[in-house]
Design a protein around this motif. Structure first.
Motif, short mmCIF file in Angstrom:
data_model
loop_
_atom_site.label_atom_id
_atom_site.label_comp_id
_atom_site.label_asym_id
_atom_site.label_seq_id
_atom_site.Cartn_x
_atom_site.Cartn_y
_atom_site.Cartn_z
N MET A 11 0.64 -1.35 0.17
CA MET A 11 0.02 -0.12 -0.45
C MET A 11 0.93 0.86 -0.10
SD MET A 11 -3.27 -0.55 2.43
CE MET A 11 -3.68 0.08 1.98
N GLU A 12 2.22 1.24 0.39
CA GLU A 12 2.92 2.39 0.37
C GLU A 12 3.95 2.66 -0.38
OE1 GLU A 12 3.83 1.28 4.13
OE2 GLU A 12 3.31 2.59 5.43
N LEU A 13 3.89 1.51 -1.74
CA LEU A 13 4.70 1.53 -2.50
C LEU A 13 4.20 2.50 -3.78
CD1 LEU A 13 6.43 -1.99 -2.57
CD2 LEU A 13 7.40 0.12 -2.33
N PRO A 14 4.19 3.93 -4.55
CA PRO A 14 3.85 4.41 -5.30
C PRO A 14 3.75 3.67 -6.97
CG PRO A 14 6.09 5.26 -4.71
CD PRO A 14 5.62 4.34 -3.80
N PHE A 15 2.30 3.93 -6.86
CA PHE A 15 1.92 3.84 -8.96
C PHE A 15 2.19 1.94 -8.69
CE2 PHE A 15 3.53 7.41 -9.61
CZ PHE A 15 2.21 8.05 -9.15
N ALA A 16 2.15 0.98 -7.29
CA ALA A 16 2.33 -0.44 -7.71
C ALA A 16 1.59 -0.96 -8.20
CB ALA A 16 2.60 -1.26 -5.98
N ALA A 17 0.17 -1.01 -7.69
CA ALA A 17 -1.25 -1.44 -8.19
C ALA A 17 -1.28 -0.41 -10.10
CB ALA A 17 -2.58 -0.65 -7.28
N LEU A 18 -0.51 0.58 -10.00
CA LEU A 18 -0.77 0.88 -11.82
C LEU A 18 -0.08 0.03 -12.72
CD1 LEU A 18 -2.26 2.66 -13.21
CD2 LEU A 18 -0.73 4.52 -12.40
N HIS A 19 1.07 -0.15 -11.88
CA HIS A 19 2.01 -1.29 -12.82
C HIS A 19 1.01 -2.02 -13.07
CE1 HIS A 19 5.31 -3.42 -13.54
NE2 HIS A 19 5.82 -2.33 -14.76
N GLN A 20 1.13 -2.33 -12.07
CA GLN A 20 0.50 -4.34 -12.01
C GLN A 20 -1.11 -4.35 -13.89
OE1 GLN A 20 -1.26 -6.87 -8.63
NE2 GLN A 20 -0.48 -5.86 -8.08
N LEU A 21 -1.63 -3.14 -13.60
CA LEU A 21 -2.45 -3.02 -14.35
C LEU A 21 -2.51 -2.99 -15.53
CD1 LEU A 21 -5.88 -3.42 -14.66
CD2 LEU A 21 -5.66 -0.47 -14.19
N CYS A 22 -0.85 -1.74 -15.53
CA CYS A 22 -0.93 -1.76 -17.70
C CYS A 22 0.51 -1.44 -17.50
CB CYS A 22 -0.76 -0.13 -17.47
SG CYS A 22 -1.42 1.38 -16.89
N ALA A 23 0.55 -3.11 -16.99
CA ALA A 23 2.06 -3.88 -17.89
C ALA A 23 1.85 -4.77 -18.89
CB ALA A 23 2.45 -4.99 -16.60
N PRO A 24 0.49 -5.01 -19.70
CA PRO A 24 0.78 -5.69 -20.32
C PRO A 24 0.17 -4.47 -21.43
CG PRO A 24 -1.09 -6.73 -19.20
CD PRO A 24 -0.45 -5.27 -18.72
N PHE A 25 0.13 -3.79 -21.57
CA PHE A 25 0.09 -2.82 -22.40
C PHE A 25 1.72 -1.54 -22.47
CE2 PHE A 25 -3.84 -2.88 -19.91
CZ PHE A 25 -4.55 -3.67 -21.50
N LEU A 26 2.33 -2.02 -22.05
CA LEU A 26 4.05 -0.80 -21.81
C LEU A 26 4.79 -1.35 -23.69
CD1 LEU A 26 5.21 -1.35 -18.38
CD2 LEU A 26 3.44 0.95 -19.50
N ASN A 27 4.27 -1.96 -23.62
CA ASN A 27 4.82 -1.72 -25.00
C ASN A 27 4.51 -0.92 -26.10
OD1 ASN A 27 2.11 -3.40 -25.26
ND2 ASN A 27 3.10 -4.72 -27.07
N VAL A 28 3.73 -0.53 -25.81
CA VAL A 28 3.17 0.92 -26.98
C VAL A 28 3.28 2.03 -26.07
CG1 VAL A 28 0.99 -1.37 -28.10
CG2 VAL A 28 0.31 0.30 -25.95
N LEU A 29 4.00 1.77 -25.22
CA LEU A 29 4.53 3.90 -24.61
C LEU A 29 4.46 4.14 -25.42
CD1 LEU A 29 3.73 4.29 -21.46
CD2 LEU A 29 6.15 3.24 -21.32
N GLU A 30 5.71 3.67 -26.02
CA GLU A 30 5.93 4.87 -27.19
C GLU A 30 5.18 5.67 -27.85
OE1 GLU A 30 9.64 6.04 -27.64
OE2 GLU A 30 9.85 4.40 -25.74
N ARG A 31 3.68 5.08 -28.10
CA ARG A 31 3.06 5.97 -29.21
C ARG A 31 2.67 6.89 -28.42
NH1 ARG A 31 -1.06 0.55 -30.69
NH2 ARG A 31 0.41 -0.53 -31.30
N LEU A 32 2.36 6.96 -26.79
CA LEU A 32 2.13 8.23 -26.37
C LEU A 32 2.50 9.70 -27.01
CD1 LEU A 32 1.82 7.25 -22.96
CD2 LEU A 32 -0.24 6.90 -25.11
N PRO A 33 1.78 10.62 -26.30
CA PRO A 33 2.26 11.84 -26.57
C PRO A 33 3.32 12.07 -26.38
CG PRO A 33 0.30 12.39 -27.11
CD PRO A 33 0.56 10.80 -26.25
N ALA A 34 4.27 12.87 -26.35
CA ALA A 34 5.79 12.69 -25.30
C ALA A 34 6.09 12.61 -23.70
CB ALA A 34 6.74 13.92 -26.14
N PRO A 35 4.83 14.09 -23.54
CA PRO A 35 4.86 14.72 -21.98
C PRO A 35 4.28 13.67 -21.43
CG PRO A 35 4.19 16.11 -23.91
CD PRO A 35 4.17 14.84 -24.30
N GLN A 36 2.97 12.77 -22.09
CA GLN A 36 2.18 11.37 -21.18
C GLN A 36 3.54 10.61 -20.87
OE1 GLN A 36 -1.05 10.07 -23.40
NE2 GLN A 36 -1.28 12.81 -23.35
#
Length: 859
Positions: A11-36
């Motif tokens: 509970m005290e590790l920042p973005f731990a749960a979010l990382h779990q949820l987003c892990a399958p999609f990080l391969n398309v991270l480069e498609r996002l606008p640079a600030p995002q």
């Protein structure tokens, strides 16, 4: 489908749960606008960098989900939401509230008693116990063969409508037990019964298989390679996985999952502490120190059997990285854990003080109090003791906003002077703010004493920083008045627009004071300050900054924006337990002119804050009453309220704003001497400021007490000057007063033009009482006027209008989405609605339609 589950130990590790949820999609991270892309990469530790705006991280996740759902709809499941870390909860709540046009479903499951304050605004479905018929149906679906009715009823009764209990109770008993109706004791809770079932399932497993389950339970991310590597380090044989998998309690697939979170809890809690330490040590060894140093430090801390300076130092270093990723709350969590592992008493006190300071800034006031008490239990050097005094003062300020906090902060500032002038100035500015809130109910001399002490500080030799200028300006204003302080306040107002996050934190909520005191009339400084504080995760300060944003937006007539800022302020204040007075709501309701609602809030605020010795909120309520009653035409009551404000407000913007209200109310209620006195005092604030807002308000007030041609010239000057500013409500009121004067001069045709302009502006802004006042004046000129409200107009919503303007300026959909915290698909959805409403087909036509609308509004 994407899944994540909250884990209590993370509970005290920042973005731990979010990382779990987003892990399958990080391969398309480069498609996002640079600030995002950069914001999300920083949050996940994929790239290094400064802390990013939490809302930009939210937009990045929204875009990630939206792009991933292009091919097929996406379902995201977040189980045990009560255990996900605060940063993930904030971002996912942000995303869930913006899934307007996405093929994305985001589902959270949380216990009924869970704190889900970050998910406010997300549709909720409370799932109660199953009815007995439904419970029987679920039970029968899991059992083959005949079941005695009395046994069935016993199971249903014991399950108490809990579907998991029905499934697990039926699975736990043998056919003979089912036949005989043997169950767990009736006095056990449902969760205890289910846990006991899982415990019985664990018992037959080989020892090594249970040890493997313990490794998996201690590593909540479900990283199969890491779990197996740690298992190998503690000597667990490879074949231990077979029995564990065969039990059905765990799935050792690509991502390791337990059958239910309660299985994890039972495995971990039932294991001896010594075994847990061994397992965490193995996980620390298996974790890459370069790629994930923070999780490694976390495991090392759990593995420690006693004080360990090396581990405590690792946690302290992790705190700085955690702050960059997850804000001050994450830093506080690492520092708190470091305190207990620090062997040296003096160093432990230092770390406890640092953890307390981070906890306070994060809005965790109870942990801050606990850690502060811990720090003071150890020998502190004089400088550290002064810092502890400062924290005592800050805690008192956010909990009571009164004179007691001002005195504590004054004491801390004086103790800090020999060590750190910058920190002393920060203490003085907060003390000044606390004394200001206490106001006339907190003692007459406190503010003067603080101001004199602050002015005695030497200015830094290398040049004044924003904090130095703000403090010097407000202190000089308190002692010497507007004319003397104006040059310093003007320099401070300019410097504040370029200050850093650290400077904003040191300057406190008074950073916007120079602008308001100088009649600036812009929201820019307040919006920038709130953004800086939000990015830093300084929740203790954020509600105050958001109140200032809301207040500034009411003054410029952006009631929609004000309501959004107020709602966010209220949510954050409720989450951290800050009893913040409703400054912005008072101003908004008064200008909207909703008499009943405004009057109730005014009366409640005066009663509550008088009892709490908070003079400033009382005066804010009185000023709201003056504005409300001037709109309603109850000028005697308006004059009484404004008189009380201007007699007691002291060196604050309320004093400035109260004087024009008093001039208008006094003249309309037949007291020109009171109006002229108020005008003279108003001039003392407007002339040193010299802005169009200041001089426009002065001209309007002079016109009210003037006569003949001089009055008309002053009304025209007021309209001209105020029209160059953002303060639309004051422009409308200038047209109204001029129109009223023209009508009384017998110039009905000229009066109609001014009154019609005022009426249309009031309706467009949403100022109901003043709009009615203008309508009645128009009727008196012989013109028929339909009673209108904002809702009767055929217009775009505020968000649609904002998107339309950005699109007409040439911004792309991703650029608009980044600026407004929306996904590209949502921007497209809104633009289609805009095109339909305005009957246009292209962005070129859109620009012309917006210009037509602006010209129509100006007429």
């Amino acid at each position: 489908m994407a899944r994540a589950a909250g884990v209590e130990s993370e509970m005290e590790l920042p973005f731990a749960a979010l990382h779990q949820l987003c892990a399958p999609f990080l391969n398309v991270l480069e498609r996002l606008p640079a600030p995002q892309r950069d914001a999300l990469g920083t949050a996940f530790g994929l790239v290094s960098g400064a802390p990013r705006d939490r809302f930009l991280v939210g937009v990045a996740v929204l875009s990630l989900f939206s792009d991933s759902a292009e091919a097929q709809p996406l379902v995201c499941l977040v189980d045990d939401a009560q255990w996900i870390d605060r940063e993930s909860s904030q971002v996912l709540g942000f995303v869930a509230r913006r899934l307007a046009a996405e093929s994305v479903v985001l589902i959270f499951a949380a216990r009924a008693s869970a704190d889900i304050s970050h998910l406010v605004g997300v549709p909720e479905l409370t799932i109660g116990p199953l009815t007995d018929p439904d419970a029987r149906a679920v039970l029968e679906s899991t059992i083959t063969g005949k079941l005695d009715e009395s046994v069935r009823d016993r199971i249903v009764a014991e399950a108490r409508g809990n579907p998991l209990a029905l499934l697990e109770l039926a699975r736990a008993w043998t056919p003979m037990e089912l036949a005989g109706g043997f169950g767990l004791p009736d006095n056990a809770s449902v969760s205890a019964k289910v846990e006991e079932i899982f415990r019985r399932d664990l018992t037959p497993l080989p020892v090594e298989s249970r040890r493997l389950l313990l490794v998996a339970a201690a590593e909540p991310v479900g990283d199969r390679a890491l779990i197996l590597a740690a298992a190998e380090r503690v000597g667990i044989p490879a074949d231990a996985a077979e029995a564990a998998t065969a039990s059905g309690l765990i799935d050792l697939g690509t991502q390791v999952r337990f059958r239910h979170p309660l299985v994890r809890s039972v495995v971990y809690r039932d294991a001896p502490v010594s075994q847990r330490r061994v397992v965490h040590g193995a996980l620390a060894d298996a974790t890459n120190a370069t790629v994930d140093p923070d999780r490694r430090a976390w495991h090392l801390a759990a593995a420690a059997s006693g004080p360990d300076e090396d581990v405590a130092a690792d946690l302290e270093r992790s705190a700085a990285r955690a702050q960059a990723r997850g804000g001050l709350a994450a830093a506080a969590a690492f520092l708190d854990r470091a305190v207990g592992l620090t062997p040296d008493p003096a160093r432990r006190g230092e770390r406890a003080l640092a953890a307390a300071q981070a906890s306070f800034q994060a809005g965790a006031f109870d942990p801050a109090q606990r850690l502060l008490a811990t720090a003071e239990a150890y020998p502190l050097a004089e400088f550290q003791a002064a810092q502890a005094d400062l924290l005592h003062g800050h805690l008192a300020y956010v909990s009571s906003y009164g004179a007691d906090a001002a005195l504590l902060l004054l004491r801390a500032a004086r103790r800090l002077e020999p060590f750190d002038f910058d920190l002393a100035r920060s203490a003085y500015i907060t003390a000044w703010a606390a004394a200001l809130v206490a106001g006339y109910l907190g003692g007459e001399n406190v503010l003067i004493e603080i101001s004199r002490a602050a002015r005695s500080l030497p200015l830094p030799s290398e040049g004044a920083h924003p904090l130095d200028l703000v403090l010097d300006g407000v202190a000089q204003l308190t002692i010497e008045g507007h004319a003397a302080a104006a040059p310093t306040l003007q320099r401070a107002a300019t410097a504040v627009l370029a200050m850093s996050v650290d400077e904003a934190l040191r300057c406190g909520s008074q950073a916007g004071a120079p602008s308001t005191l100088l009649w600036d009339g812009s929201t820019a400084v307040f919006e920038r300050n709130a953004r800086l504080i939000r990015e830093a995760g300084a929740l203790a300060e954020l509600p105050i900054y958001l109140q200032e944003v809301g207040l500034a937006k009411t003054l410029v007539g952006d009631f929609e924006g004000a309501a959004l800022a107020i709602a966010e302020s209220d949510r954050v204040a409720a989450a951290i337990g800050t009893p913040l007075p409703p400054f912005a709501s008072l101003s908004l309701l008064a200008r909207q002119g909703t008499e009943l609602e405004a009057s109730l809030l005014i009366e409640a605020t005066i009663k509550q804050c008088t009892a709490g010795r908070q003079g400033l909120p009382v005066l804010a309520a009185e000023l709201a009453a003056a504005v409300l009653y001037n709109g309603l035409g109850r000028y005697g009551e308006a004059a009484s309220a404004a008189t009380h404000v201007t007699a007691n407000a002291g060196p604050v913007a309320l004093y400035n704003w109260g004087l024009p209200e008093l001039v208008e109310a006094a003249m309309r209620s037949g007291d020109p001497d009171l109006a002229r006195d108020a005008l003279a005092r108003l001039v003392e604030t407007t002339q040193p400021a010299g802005t169009d807002y200041a001089l426009g308000m002065e001209a309007r007030s002079r016109a009210l007490v003037g006569e003949g041609g001089a009055a008309e010239r002053l009304y025209r000057e007021a309209i001209d000057r105020l029209s160059r500013t953002d303060v639309r409500p004051e422009v409308a009121r200038a047209h109204l007063l001029y129109g009223e004067w023209l009508r009384r001069e017998g110039r009905r045709i000229d009066a109609r033009d001014q009154l019609r302009t005022a009426h249309d502006m009031f309706v467009a802004i949403g100022m109901e009482a003043f709009g009615e006042r203008a309508r009645h004046e128009l009727l008196a000129t012989g013109e028929r006027v339909r009673k209108r409200t904002v809702e009767t107009q055929d217009q775009l919503t505020p968000q649609e209008l904002q998107i339309a303007r950005l699109a007409s300026d040439g911004r792309t959909n991703p650029e608009i989405g980044t600026q407004l915290f929306l996904s590209r698909r949502t921007v497209e959805w809104h633009l289609r609605k805009v095109f339909d409403k305005l009957e246009v087909r292209s962005r070129r036509e859109l620009s012309e339609a917006i210009r037509r609308g602006a010209r129509a509004a100006a007429r």
